[in-house]
Design a protein around this motif. Structure first.
Motif, PDB file in Angstrom:
ATOM      1  N   ALA A   5       6.439 -41.622   0.221  1.00  0.00           N
ATOM      2  CA  ALA A   5       6.752 -40.563   1.185  1.00  0.00           C
ATOM      3  C   ALA A   5       5.870 -39.338   0.950  1.00  0.00           C
ATOM      4  CB  ALA A   5       8.227 -40.184   1.092  1.00  0.00           C
ATOM      5  N   LEU A   6       5.635 -39.012  -0.323  1.00  0.00           N
ATOM      6  CA  LEU A   6       4.773 -37.876  -0.649  1.00  0.00           C
ATOM      7  C   LEU A   6       3.353 -38.121  -0.150  1.00  0.00           C
ATOM      8  CD1 LEU A   6       4.161 -35.201  -2.096  1.00  0.00           C
ATOM      9  CD2 LEU A   6       3.786 -36.526  -4.199  1.00  0.00           C
ATOM     10  N   ILE A   7       2.829 -39.328  -0.408  1.00  0.00           N
ATOM     11  CA  ILE A   7       1.460 -39.654   0.010  1.00  0.00           C
ATOM     12  C   ILE A   7       1.335 -39.598   1.531  1.00  0.00           C
ATOM     13  CG2 ILE A   7      -0.267 -41.487   0.098  1.00  0.00           C
ATOM     14  CD1 ILE A   7       0.740 -42.361  -2.694  1.00  0.00           C
ATOM     15  N   VAL A   8       2.325 -40.158   2.221  1.00  0.00           N
ATOM     16  CA  VAL A   8       2.285 -40.150   3.693  1.00  0.00           C
ATOM     17  C   VAL A   8       2.336 -38.726   4.226  1.00  0.00           C
ATOM     18  CG1 VAL A   8       3.577 -40.773   5.774  1.00  0.00           C
ATOM     19  CG2 VAL A   8       3.235 -42.459   3.971  1.00  0.00           C
ATOM     20  N   THR A   9       3.222 -37.910   3.652  1.00  0.00           N
ATOM     21  CA  THR A   9       3.360 -36.527   4.125  1.00  0.00           C
ATOM     22  C   THR A   9       2.076 -35.734   3.901  1.00  0.00           C
ATOM     23  OG1 THR A   9       5.736 -36.575   3.674  1.00  0.00           O
ATOM     24  CG2 THR A   9       4.713 -34.410   3.915  1.00  0.00           C
ATOM     25  N   ILE A  10       1.472 -35.902   2.730  1.00  0.00           N
ATOM     26  CA  ILE A  10       0.212 -35.206   2.462  1.00  0.00           C
ATOM     27  C   ILE A  10      -0.878 -35.706   3.406  1.00  0.00           C
ATOM     28  CG2 ILE A  10      -1.639 -34.894   0.770  1.00  0.00           C
ATOM     29  CD1 ILE A  10       0.496 -34.843  -1.404  1.00  0.00           C
ATOM     30  N   GLY A  11      -0.897 -37.011   3.656  1.00  0.00           N
ATOM     31  CA  GLY A  11      -1.879 -37.567   4.591  1.00  0.00           C
ATOM     32  C   GLY A  11      -1.723 -36.999   5.990  1.00  0.00           C
ATOM     33  N   VAL A  12      -0.470 -36.871   6.449  1.00  0.00           N
ATOM     34  CA  VAL A  12      -0.223 -36.300   7.772  1.00  0.00           C
ATOM     35  C   VAL A  12      -0.591 -34.817   7.785  1.00  0.00           C
ATOM     36  CG1 VAL A  12       1.551 -35.792   9.512  1.00  0.00           C
ATOM     37  CG2 VAL A  12       1.561 -37.990   8.324  1.00  0.00           C
ATOM     38  N   ALA A  13      -0.333 -34.108   6.665  1.00  0.00           N
ATOM     39  CA  ALA A  13      -0.718 -32.693   6.577  1.00  0.00           C
ATOM     40  C   ALA A  13      -2.232 -32.528   6.703  1.00  0.00           C
ATOM     41  CB  ALA A  13      -0.233 -32.095   5.255  1.00  0.00           C
ATOM     42  N   LEU A  14      -2.969 -33.407   6.054  1.00  0.00           N
ATOM     43  CA  LEU A  14      -4.432 -33.343   6.160  1.00  0.00           C
ATOM     44  C   LEU A  14      -4.884 -33.727   7.567  1.00  0.00           C
ATOM     45  CD1 LEU A  14      -5.460 -34.860   2.707  1.00  0.00           C
ATOM     46  CD2 LEU A  14      -5.377 -32.451   3.376  1.00  0.00           C
ATOM     47  N   PHE A  16      -3.155 -33.032  10.245  1.00  0.00           N
ATOM     48  CA  PHE A  16      -2.926 -31.809  11.014  1.00  0.00           C
ATOM     49  C   PHE A  16      -4.075 -30.831  10.822  1.00  0.00           C
ATOM     50  CE2 PHE A  16      -1.588 -27.353  10.649  1.00  0.00           C
ATOM     51  CZ  PHE A  16      -1.287 -27.097  11.983  1.00  0.00           C
ATOM     52  N   THR A  17      -4.555 -30.703   9.587  1.00  0.00           N
ATOM     53  CA  THR A  17      -5.670 -29.799   9.314  1.00  0.00           C
ATOM     54  C   THR A  17      -6.907 -30.204  10.102  1.00  0.00           C
ATOM     55  OG1 THR A  17      -4.821 -29.532   7.066  1.00  0.00           O
ATOM     56  CG2 THR A  17      -7.028 -28.735   7.474  1.00  0.00           C
ATOM     57  N   TYR A  18      -7.123 -31.509  10.206  1.00  0.00           N
ATOM     58  CA  TYR A  18      -8.261 -32.002  10.982  1.00  0.00           C
ATOM     59  C   TYR A  18      -8.118 -31.612  12.448  1.00  0.00           C
ATOM     60  CZ  TYR A  18     -11.753 -35.211  12.859  1.00  0.00           C
ATOM     61  OH  TYR A  18     -12.838 -35.745  13.518  1.00  0.00           O
ATOM     62  N   THR A  19      -6.926 -31.826  13.021  1.00  0.00           N
ATOM     63  CA  THR A  19      -6.721 -31.434  14.429  1.00  0.00           C
ATOM     64  C   THR A  19      -6.837 -29.921  14.588  1.00  0.00           C
ATOM     65  OG1 THR A  19      -4.290 -31.188  14.302  1.00  0.00           O
ATOM     66  CG2 THR A  19      -5.162 -33.396  14.767  1.00  0.00           C
ATOM     67  N   ALA A  89       3.683 -30.347  15.241  1.00  0.00           N
ATOM     68  CA  ALA A  89       2.487 -29.517  15.362  1.00  0.00           C
ATOM     69  C   ALA A  89       1.298 -30.325  15.874  1.00  0.00           C
ATOM     70  CB  ALA A  89       2.157 -28.889  14.007  1.00  0.00           C
ATOM     71  N   ILE A  90       1.137 -31.543  15.361  1.00  0.00           N
ATOM     72  CA  ILE A  90       0.004 -32.386  15.772  1.00  0.00           C
ATOM     73  C   ILE A  90       0.112 -32.753  17.254  1.00  0.00           C
ATOM     74  CG2 ILE A  90      -1.049 -34.668  15.497  1.00  0.00           C
ATOM     75  CD1 ILE A  90      -0.412 -34.443  12.488  1.00  0.00           C
ATOM     76  N   VAL A  91       1.305 -33.141  17.680  1.00  0.00           N
ATOM     77  CA  VAL A  91       1.494 -33.522  19.086  1.00  0.00           C
ATOM     78  C   VAL A  91       1.148 -32.358  20.003  1.00  0.00           C
ATOM     79  CG1 VAL A  91       3.238 -34.103  20.823  1.00  0.00           C
ATOM     80  CG2 VAL A  91       3.179 -35.345  18.660  1.00  0.00           C
ATOM     81  N   TRP A  92       1.622 -31.161  19.671  1.00  0.00           N
ATOM     82  CA  TRP A  92       1.335 -30.001  20.525  1.00  0.00           C
ATOM     83  C   TRP A  92      -0.154 -29.665  20.505  1.00  0.00           C
ATOM     84  CZ3 TRP A  92       3.479 -28.103  24.512  1.00  0.00           C
ATOM     85  CH2 TRP A  92       3.085 -26.856  25.004  1.00  0.00           C
ATOM     86  N   ASN A  93      -0.803 -29.804  19.344  1.00  0.00           N
ATOM     87  CA  ASN A  93      -2.249 -29.576  19.271  1.00  0.00           C
ATOM     88  C   ASN A  93      -3.003 -30.513  20.211  1.00  0.00           C
ATOM     89  OD1 ASN A  93      -2.413 -27.450  17.524  1.00  0.00           O
ATOM     90  ND2 ASN A  93      -3.117 -28.617  15.771  1.00  0.00           N
ATOM     91  N   LEU A  94      -2.617 -31.781  20.197  1.00  0.00           N
ATOM     92  CA  LEU A  94      -3.318 -32.769  21.020  1.00  0.00           C
ATOM     93  C   LEU A  94      -3.072 -32.533  22.509  1.00  0.00           C
ATOM     94  CD1 LEU A  94      -2.717 -36.010  18.892  1.00  0.00           C
ATOM     95  CD2 LEU A  94      -4.810 -34.636  19.064  1.00  0.00           C
ATOM     96  N   VAL A 224     -11.912 -29.263   3.148  1.00  0.00           N
ATOM     97  CA  VAL A 224     -12.821 -30.298   3.646  1.00  0.00           C
ATOM     98  C   VAL A 224     -12.333 -30.853   4.978  1.00  0.00           C
ATOM     99  CG1 VAL A 224     -13.674 -32.641   3.216  1.00  0.00           C
ATOM    100  CG2 VAL A 224     -13.761 -30.933   1.403  1.00  0.00           C
ATOM    101  N   MET A 225     -11.038 -31.124   5.096  1.00  0.00           N
ATOM    102  CA  MET A 225     -10.515 -31.672   6.350  1.00  0.00           C
ATOM    103  C   MET A 225     -10.643 -30.669   7.497  1.00  0.00           C
ATOM    104  SD  MET A 225      -9.769 -34.758   5.863  1.00  0.00           S
ATOM    105  CE  MET A 225      -8.899 -35.130   7.394  1.00  0.00           C
ATOM    106  N   LEU A 226     -10.413 -29.391   7.206  1.00  0.00           N
ATOM    107  CA  LEU A 226     -10.587 -28.363   8.241  1.00  0.00           C
ATOM    108  C   LEU A 226     -12.049 -28.314   8.689  1.00  0.00           C
ATOM    109  CD1 LEU A 226      -9.111 -26.031   9.795  1.00  0.00           C
ATOM    110  CD2 LEU A 226      -9.989 -24.502   8.023  1.00  0.00           C
ATOM    111  N   SER A 227     -12.966 -28.421   7.726  1.00  0.00           N
ATOM    112  CA  SER A 227     -14.388 -28.375   8.052  1.00  0.00           C
ATOM    113  C   SER A 227     -14.821 -29.598   8.855  1.00  0.00           C
ATOM    114  CB  SER A 227     -15.221 -28.280   6.770  1.00  0.00           C
ATOM    115  OG  SER A 227     -14.968 -27.065   6.108  1.00  0.00           O
ATOM    116  N   LEU A 228     -14.324 -30.767   8.474  1.00  0.00           N
ATOM    117  CA  LEU A 228     -14.662 -31.985   9.221  1.00  0.00           C
ATOM    118  C   LEU A 228     -14.145 -31.897  10.657  1.00  0.00           C
ATOM    119  CD1 LEU A 228     -13.954 -34.765   6.554  1.00  0.00           C
ATOM    120  CD2 LEU A 228     -16.186 -33.986   7.394  1.00  0.00           C
ATOM    121  N   GLY A 229     -12.916 -31.395  10.803  1.00  0.00           N
ATOM    122  CA  GLY A 229     -12.368 -31.228  12.144  1.00  0.00           C
ATOM    123  C   GLY A 229     -13.163 -30.224  12.958  1.00  0.00           C
TER     124      GLY A 229
END
Length: 332
Positions: A5-14, A16-19, A89-94, A224-229
């Motif tokens: 659950a921790l790994i998935v949540t961090i992955g989704v957080a990253l 979000f940073t990309y979006t 947050a991701i859904v609204w961003n998209l 890094v994820m913010l920069s890639l996005g």
């Protein structure tokens, strides 16, 4: 399951940073691209690098996000709350990216946190939400509008006897600096917001204690994820900011970017307030444009953007609450 659950949540957080990066890249570079001070790819590359650098300039905004908006939820339920907040947050961003509406990724995240917390029965720190989110949401665009107008008036007065074509060439060069300052401020603000979410996830999983310093790997990953996005670009929103509100020239672009960057640095370092870069640059463009007269600004487009600001938090909150109920139903 807790580790998963921790790994998935961090992955989704990253994620979000990309979006956030491709959604908000227009904030830093739209005016520079629209005035042809920078080519689109050069502007995106510069913004990506400066976003990366800005992420390491402070941690006050991250602390506000991780400790000042909702009580830290506990256990698997707490991780579900964070997961749902990020989905909202991701859904609204998209959605807003698809329609080219420069809404705030920041307020989508805050709305998601509040909606998921309410759905999950976790306390919302309403004083923190009011003081650090709601009040800055109203004050920062107003400051950007007034300051943008005043900066542009000062530029017009100082260069009133200059050759117009030479002045525009000079401001085109100056815009490279102001756009870099804007991108640095974007990294300072927006990368830290995701850092706060990741830190909260680590606290819930008992990997970190409340109040610990942000781990270096968290800073690097979010930056890094913010920069890639950012490098992926947000062309739809860039057209709205750079052309549809007002046709900008280089002096106006410089004034808008300088104004927005100044407001972001002040909010970050003095108040640790997570303000919206979208709100600030959009209002600064409106303020700068209004020096040409009220008819120079396409107020119909501006009205649609402002309406988007007001519905972002409640819309993201509703999506996050629904996401939490789905997750809770699926996994108990």
């Amino acid at each position: 399951m807790d580790t998963f659950a921790l790994i998935v949540t961090i992955g989704v957080a990253l994620g979000f940073t990309y979006t956030n990066g491709f959604h908000d890249s227009a904030n830093a570079i739209a005016t520079s691209v629209s005035t042809r001070a920078l080519t689109p790819r050069a502007a995106l590359a510069m913004a990506a690098v400066m976003n990366l650098a800005g992420a390491f300039l402070g941690s006050g905004v991250a602390k506000t996000v991780s400790e000042g908006l909702i009580a830290t939820p506990q256990g698997a339920k707490g991780m579900g709350i964070l997961f749902a907040a990020l989905i909202g947050a991701i859904v609204w961003n998209l959605v807003t990216w698809y329609f080219g509406l420069p809404s705030s990724s920041s307020h989508a995240l805050f709305g998601g946190m509040v909606g998921a917390a309410i759905a999950g029965g976790t306390d919302v720190i309403w004083t923190g939400v009011l003081e650090k989110v709601v009040i800055p949401m109203f004050v920062s665009p107003f400051v950007g509008l007034i300051l943008g107008y005043l900066v542009m008036v000062a530029i017009l007065w100082m260069f009133r006897r200059s050759n117009p074509s030479k002045a525009k060439r000079g401001f085109r060069i100056a815009q490279t600096v102001s756009a870099a300052g804007m991108a640095l401020g974007h990294g300072l603000q927006d990368a830290q917001k995701t850092m706060g979410i990741v830190v909260m996830a680590l606290v819930i999983a008992d990997v970190e204690d409340q109040g610990d310093a942000i781990p270096v790997w968290v800073k690097i990953a979010c930056a890094v994820m913010l920069s890639l996005g950012t490098y992926a670009g947000g062309w739809r929103i860039m057209r709205t900011l750079g052309r549809r509100i007002i046709e900008l020239d280089p002096p106006q672009g410089f004034a808008a970017e300088t104004t927005a960057a100044s407001v972001m640095y002040t909010a970050s370092f003095m108040f640790h307030a997570p303000i919206s870069t979208t709100h600030v640059i959009t209002s600064a463009i409106m303020g700068v444009g209004s020096t040409k007269g009220s008819r120079a600004v396409r107020w119909g487009v501006a009205k649609n953007i402002v309406m988007g600001w007001f519905i972002t938090m409640p819309a993201a909150a509703v999506v996050a609450a629904l996401s939490f109920w789905v997750v809770n139903l699926a996994f108990g």
